[in-house]
Design an enzyme around this catalytic site. Sequence first.
Site, PDB file in Angstrom:
ATOM      1  N   HIS A  68      -8.695  11.380 -24.099  1.00  0.00           N
ATOM      2  CA  HIS A  68      -9.261  12.672 -24.482  1.00  0.00           C
ATOM      3  C   HIS A  68     -10.116  12.467 -25.728  1.00  0.00           C
ATOM      4  O   HIS A  68      -9.672  11.842 -26.696  1.00  0.00           O
ATOM      5  CB  HIS A  68      -8.141  13.667 -24.756  1.00  0.00           C
ATOM      6  CG  HIS A  68      -8.592  14.950 -25.379  1.00  0.00           C
ATOM      7  ND1 HIS A  68      -9.676  15.667 -24.905  1.00  0.00           N
ATOM      8  CD2 HIS A  68      -8.118  15.637 -26.453  1.00  0.00           C
ATOM      9  CE1 HIS A  68      -9.840  16.745 -25.650  1.00  0.00           C
ATOM     10  NE2 HIS A  68      -8.912  16.743 -26.599  1.00  0.00           N
TER      11      HIS A  68
ATOM     12  N   CYS B 195      -6.436  20.978 -23.607  1.00  0.00           N
ATOM     13  CA  CYS B 195      -7.068  19.661 -23.587  1.00  0.00           C
ATOM     14  C   CYS B 195      -6.394  18.690 -22.630  1.00  0.00           C
ATOM     15  O   CYS B 195      -7.000  17.705 -22.209  1.00  0.00           O
ATOM     16  CB  CYS B 195      -7.107  19.071 -24.999  1.00  0.00           C
ATOM     17  SG  CYS B 195      -8.078  20.052 -26.168  1.00  0.00           S
TER      18      CYS B 195
ATOM     19  N   ASN C 148     -15.389  17.551 -28.902  1.00  0.00           N
ATOM     20  CA  ASN C 148     -14.189  17.809 -28.122  1.00  0.00           C
ATOM     21  C   ASN C 148     -14.511  18.873 -27.075  1.00  0.00           C
ATOM     22  O   ASN C 148     -14.697  20.043 -27.411  1.00  0.00           O
ATOM     23  CB  ASN C 148     -13.065  18.283 -29.051  1.00  0.00           C
ATOM     24  CG  ASN C 148     -11.741  18.507 -28.328  1.00  0.00           C
ATOM     25  OD1 ASN C 148     -11.693  18.592 -27.104  1.00  0.00           O
ATOM     26  ND2 ASN C 148     -10.674  18.630 -29.094  1.00  0.00           N
TER      27      ASN C 148
END
Length: 323
Positions: free
Chosen positions: A250, A114, A280
């Site tokens: 993020h 990520c 996500n």
Amino acid sequence: MTQRAVVIGVGHDLPARVVENAEFEQTLDTTDEWIRSRSGIERRHFAAEHETTSDLATRAAQNALRDAGLQADDVDAIIVATSTPDLTFPSVATMVQARLGMVQGFAFDVQAVCAGFIYALTTANALILSGQAKRVMVIGAETFSRIMDWSDRSTCVLFGDGAGALILESQEGTGTTADRGILATDLNSDGRHREILYVDGGVSTNSTGFLRMQGKEVFRHAVEKLAATAQASLAKAGLESSDIDWIVPHQANIRIIAGTAKKLGLSMDRVVVTVQDHGNTSAASIPLALSVGRDRGQIAQGDVVVTEAIGGGLAWGSVVLRW
């Protein structure tokens, strides 16, 4: 004069299939309300059966080139951040290079889960400042739906597929915080925390594996480390939280996003939030949010933007730039 890596174009791409939370109610012991209350996610996009990470990355790249008014050969390098490549090799970046018709320059992938886009953006900045490249395209692209355990309600409802891209160009600045471009970066990792977020397979274990996560532990590390890295980048740039126009974090969990903003002393009306629509998307989430935020009219030229991410490794980092 000081060289700066300045954003001159952005673009993104999302698969056509939209999966609402309610769809999971048919196969899992979960509800739309449960997913929303714990993550802020309402829907996400899943790639079609034969749609790959390089497909999404190429379309995002084409949109970024169009936005910048450039042709493929105007770019010197392509860096793709991904944990879900089409193949073990070659890299997704070289596949994108070929599909764009770019016959010069170089291309490679970066893997930091990520945090991958932050790592790729920092690498692109270094290439530009060192004179290795004048223009670098940085792409985050993922098909995380390929590594979901569809019986694990704690993880499979959280992730989605997508891609975002931006183009950096070397431009002269004054060396002050008034310059457009990347002003500071901060990268970190700590491999002692591997067990709280990982995929239980890989090439050398002869399996693809599924994503495994200890959600409470990830949350605990995320808020603390994301605020700390953002503050570190701001300090390097000579700026303070009050100078920030937008945080583009993020997009993992709305509670993590809100917790980080609070630690930085900023209200949520200064945060670009897309997690409700995309879930996500790992390395794709920040460039997706940058592109969507620009298209919404939230991010404008001259704005100070702080972007930060944390992912498996653990790996985390941040970038401060003036749009």
